[in-house]
Design an enzyme around this catalytic site. Structure first.
Site, mmCIF file in Angstrom:
data_model
loop_
_atom_site.group_PDB
_atom_site.id
_atom_site.type_symbol
_atom_site.label_atom_id
_atom_site.label_comp_id
_atom_site.label_asym_id
_atom_site.label_seq_id
_atom_site.Cartn_x
_atom_site.Cartn_y
_atom_site.Cartn_z
ATOM 1 N N LEU A 8 -4.479 17.862 13.026
ATOM 2 C CA LEU A 8 -4.235 18.523 11.761
ATOM 3 C C LEU A 8 -2.773 18.160 11.581
ATOM 4 O O LEU A 8 -1.830 19.024 11.486
ATOM 5 C CB LEU A 8 -4.218 20.099 12.015
ATOM 6 C CG LEU A 8 -5.818 20.553 12.254
ATOM 7 C CD1 LEU A 8 -5.646 22.007 12.601
ATOM 8 C CD2 LEU A 8 -6.387 20.382 11.179
ATOM 9 N N MET A 11 -1.893 14.563 7.342
ATOM 10 C CA MET A 11 -3.180 14.050 6.496
ATOM 11 C C MET A 11 -4.338 15.269 6.829
ATOM 12 O O MET A 11 -4.902 15.717 5.956
ATOM 13 C CB MET A 11 -3.720 12.657 6.685
ATOM 14 C CG MET A 11 -2.817 11.670 6.412
ATOM 15 S SD MET A 11 -2.631 11.559 4.568
ATOM 16 C CE MET A 11 -3.997 10.613 4.179
ATOM 17 N N GLY A 12 -4.380 15.495 8.126
ATOM 18 C CA GLY A 12 -5.405 16.435 8.421
ATOM 19 C C GLY A 12 -5.158 17.630 8.097
ATOM 20 O O GLY A 12 -6.021 18.202 7.470
ATOM 21 N N ASN A 94 -6.334 5.074 9.983
ATOM 22 C CA ASN A 94 -6.072 3.660 9.696
ATOM 23 C C ASN A 94 -6.458 2.787 11.074
ATOM 24 O O ASN A 94 -5.584 2.373 11.745
ATOM 25 C CB ASN A 94 -4.802 3.278 9.370
ATOM 26 C CG ASN A 94 -4.282 3.571 7.849
ATOM 27 O OD1 ASN A 94 -5.301 3.629 7.108
ATOM 28 N ND2 ASN A 94 -3.178 3.882 7.599
ATOM 29 N N SER A 120 -7.048 6.524 1.307
ATOM 30 C CA SER A 120 -5.920 6.204 0.841
ATOM 31 C C SER A 120 -5.421 7.298 -0.101
ATOM 32 O O SER A 120 -6.089 8.076 -0.595
ATOM 33 C CB SER A 120 -6.136 5.065 -0.013
ATOM 34 O OG SER A 120 -4.756 4.419 -0.662
ATOM 35 N N GLY A 121 -4.029 7.273 -0.555
ATOM 36 C CA GLY A 121 -3.740 8.329 -1.330
ATOM 37 C C GLY A 121 -2.498 9.020 -0.577
ATOM 38 O O GLY A 121 -2.030 10.104 -1.415
ATOM 39 N N GLY A 122 -2.159 8.905 0.500
ATOM 40 C CA GLY A 122 -1.287 9.699 1.433
ATOM 41 C C GLY A 122 -1.609 11.094 1.308
ATOM 42 O O GLY A 122 -2.402 11.804 1.162
ATOM 43 N N LYS A 170 -10.087 -1.023 3.515
ATOM 44 C CA LYS A 170 -8.983 -0.308 3.655
ATOM 45 C C LYS A 170 -7.798 -1.317 4.176
ATOM 46 O O LYS A 170 -6.638 -1.239 3.756
ATOM 47 C CB LYS A 170 -8.739 0.866 4.613
ATOM 48 C CG LYS A 170 -7.677 1.715 4.568
ATOM 49 C CD LYS A 170 -7.228 1.975 3.295
ATOM 50 C CE LYS A 170 -6.239 3.287 3.547
ATOM 51 N NZ LYS A 170 -4.837 2.682 4.371
ATOM 52 N N HIS A 173 -6.890 -3.633 1.431
ATOM 53 C CA HIS A 173 -6.050 -2.625 0.323
ATOM 54 C C HIS A 173 -4.698 -2.483 0.835
ATOM 55 O O HIS A 173 -3.722 -2.559 -0.079
ATOM 56 C CB HIS A 173 -6.806 -1.112 0.432
ATOM 57 C CG HIS A 173 -5.864 -0.168 -0.117
ATOM 58 N ND1 HIS A 173 -4.840 0.611 0.612
ATOM 59 C CD2 HIS A 173 -5.829 0.416 -1.497
ATOM 60 C CE1 HIS A 173 -4.342 1.262 -0.321
ATOM 61 N NE2 HIS A 173 -4.788 1.319 -1.344
ATOM 62 N N ASN A 174 -4.340 -2.268 2.197
ATOM 63 C CA ASN A 174 -2.980 -2.023 2.764
ATOM 64 C C ASN A 174 -2.387 -3.391 2.554
ATOM 65 O O ASN A 174 -1.134 -3.728 2.526
ATOM 66 C CB ASN A 174 -3.085 -1.747 3.928
ATOM 67 C CG ASN A 174 -3.231 -0.104 3.704
ATOM 68 O OD1 ASN A 174 -4.010 0.423 3.150
ATOM 69 N ND2 ASN A 174 -2.324 0.599 4.867
ATOM 70 N N GLU A 177 -1.385 -3.435 -0.740
ATOM 71 C CA GLU A 177 -0.061 -2.509 -1.009
ATOM 72 C C GLU A 177 1.396 -3.277 -0.418
ATOM 73 O O GLU A 177 2.273 -3.196 -1.226
ATOM 74 C CB GLU A 177 -0.681 -1.317 -0.036
ATOM 75 C CG GLU A 177 0.488 -0.119 -0.176
ATOM 76 C CD GLU A 177 -0.027 0.871 1.010
ATOM 77 O OE1 GLU A 177 -1.094 1.393 0.567
ATOM 78 O OE2 GLU A 177 0.733 1.196 1.909
ATOM 79 N N TYR A 178 1.200 -3.936 0.481
ATOM 80 C CA TYR A 178 2.449 -4.688 1.099
ATOM 81 C C TYR A 178 3.019 -5.401 0.066
ATOM 82 O O TYR A 178 4.171 -5.538 -0.279
ATOM 83 C CB TYR A 178 2.109 -5.463 2.435
ATOM 84 C CG TYR A 178 2.112 -4.581 3.616
ATOM 85 C CD1 TYR A 178 1.377 -3.503 3.719
ATOM 86 C CD2 TYR A 178 2.571 -5.353 4.710
ATOM 87 C CE1 TYR A 178 1.552 -2.685 4.961
ATOM 88 C CE2 TYR A 178 2.887 -4.676 6.012
ATOM 89 C CZ TYR A 178 2.222 -3.427 6.240
ATOM 90 O OH TYR A 178 2.057 -2.722 7.478
ATOM 91 N N ARG A 268 9.160 -7.560 6.219
ATOM 92 C CA ARG A 268 9.245 -6.137 6.721
ATOM 93 C C ARG A 268 9.758 -6.343 8.305
ATOM 94 O O ARG A 268 10.792 -5.437 8.724
ATOM 95 C CB ARG A 268 7.956 -5.406 7.079
ATOM 96 C CG ARG A 268 7.477 -4.858 5.562
ATOM 97 C CD ARG A 268 6.344 -3.716 5.985
ATOM 98 N NE ARG A 268 5.691 -3.328 4.718
ATOM 99 C CZ ARG A 268 5.105 -2.232 4.594
ATOM 100 N NH1 ARG A 268 4.908 -1.628 5.584
ATOM 101 N NH2 ARG A 268 4.927 -1.822 3.372
HETATM 102 O O1 6PG Z 1 -3.380 3.799 1.359
HETATM 103 C C1 6PG Z 1 -2.454 4.525 1.946
HETATM 104 O O2 6PG Z 1 -2.627 5.976 1.454
HETATM 105 C C2 6PG Z 1 -1.246 4.150 2.769
HETATM 106 O O3 6PG Z 1 -1.660 2.767 3.091
HETATM 107 C C3 6PG Z 1 -1.632 4.831 4.188
HETATM 108 O O4 6PG Z 1 -2.753 4.638 4.855
HETATM 109 C C4 6PG Z 1 -0.329 4.608 5.131
HETATM 110 O O5 6PG Z 1 0.802 5.500 4.680
HETATM 111 C C5 6PG Z 1 -0.240 3.288 5.649
HETATM 112 O O6 6PG Z 1 -0.015 3.801 7.039
HETATM 113 C C6 6PG Z 1 1.118 2.899 5.443
HETATM 114 O O7 6PG Z 1 1.206 1.604 6.286
HETATM 115 P P1 6PG Z 1 2.290 0.844 6.889
HETATM 116 O O8 6PG Z 1 2.866 1.812 7.952
HETATM 117 O O9 6PG Z 1 1.794 -0.456 7.394
HETATM 118 O O10 6PG Z 1 3.383 0.783 5.665
#
Ligand code: 6PG
Length: 297
Positions: A8, A11-12, A94, A120-122, A170, A173-174, A177-178, A268
């Site tokens: 929890l 995210m949880g 993740n 995904s979606g934080g 995923k 996807h990340n 995202e980077y 990074r």
């Molecule tokens: O799709 C998402 O919601 C994000 O990717 C999520 O999974 C997360 O915040 C990552 O952990 C960030 O990744 P980094 O720590 O590698 O930036």
């Protein structure tokens, strides 16, 4: 449906509330008893151990693990003695897809199904509608689909196929995202170095309305600049949790050129030593969507 929610954290807890909103029953466990109490006050049942959590579940027993990457295996090891044939374990953190395939094979020996889920979606997504990428046995997927349908945004889940395919998707996807975040950060750094005097919040807003690069990341950029006009309060330190590195490693194994993602990962690492405005923007974005810590000035 009844879901045994393990973990929890940021995210949880949000996912637990999302499940409750959709009238699912939640049995919640976390070592942090305050978080368990918070969710029980919203209607969940609490459990003081994984054994107690398992005893409160009904067939088909669905265990949803939402814990930090480093502790998934220890949670699974602790869960195994209380699992029985026919149980379904969902791991929605993740994780590396190879770890997920190993976990799938291990649990198969006990007749337990394992679904690897990239989420995904934080925090906002976990609370109000996430995006899920799912791999594992299709029979198990068919049983649990309603809980994903209810807690995802519209069209926000995909059963991708065999074990590992969810976390593989995923991971890539990340990587994307980077690259996207790095490009946004660099764009603002060029603006920052120019002779013009831009209001970055307004820039992000106009780019979000009708432009080709409008996106949730750009909305979060606007949000970050609305809180701190020049991001003066934070350093441009861009941490990473591993998914970008895994994407690049996998691309290398597949002899696939991914220069944008690879460079964004290297930048990074560089940022851990040198500060930059790009770094500030990316750090602020990670904080906005994932609640990841920033390094303060
Ligand atoms: O799709 C998402 O919601 C994000 O990717 C999520 O999974 C997360 O915040 C990552 O952990 C960030 O990744 P980094 O720590 O590698 O930036």
């Amino acid at each position: 449906m009844k879901v045994g929610l393990i973990g929890l954290g940021k995210m949880g807890l949000n996912l637990g509330q999302n499940l409750l909103d959709h009238h699912h029953n939640v049995v919640a466990f976390d070592l942090n008893t305050a978080a368990v109490e918070e969710l029980t006050s919203k209607g969940a049942e609490g459990a003081a151990s994984l054994k107690e959590l398992a005893s409160k579940m009904e067939s088909p027993r669905i265990f949803w693990i939402m814990v930090p990457h480093g502790v998934v295996d220890s949670v699974i090891d602790e869960l195994v003695p209380v699992l029985s044939k026919g149980d379904i374990v969902i791991e929605a953190g993740n994780s590396h897809y190879k770890e997920s395939i190993a976990r799938y094979n291990k649990l198969k020996e006990f007749g337990v199904s394992f679904l690897d889920v990239g989420t995904s979606g934080g925090m906002e997504g976990a609370r109000n509608g996430a995006c899920y990428m799912i791999g594992g046995d299709e029979e198990a997927w068919n049983i649990v689909e309603p809980i994903f349908k209810d807690t995802a945004v519209e069209n926000g889940y995909l059963y991708a196929g065999k074990a590992g395919s969810g976390h593989f998707l995923k991971m890539v996807h990340n990587g994307v995202e980077y690259g996207m975040m790095a490009a946004i950060g660099e764009g603002f750094e060029v603006l920052e170095k120019s002779d013009f005097d831009y209001d970055y919040e307004k820039v992000a807003r106009v780019w979000n309305n009708g432009s080709v690069i409008r996106s949730w990341l750009m909305e979060l950029t606007e949000q970050a600049f609305s809180k701190d006009a020049n991001l003066d309060s934070i350093k441009g330190v861009m941490q990473s949790s591993g998914e970008g590195k895994w994407t690049v490693e996998t691309a290398l194994d597949l002899q696939t050129a991914t220069p944008v993602i690879a460079l964004s990962l290297l930048m990074r690492y560089r940022s851990l030593e040198n500060d930059s405005f790009t770094g500030k923007v990316v750090a602020a974005l990670r904080n906005e969507f994932g609640g990841h810590a920033v390094v303060k000035n």
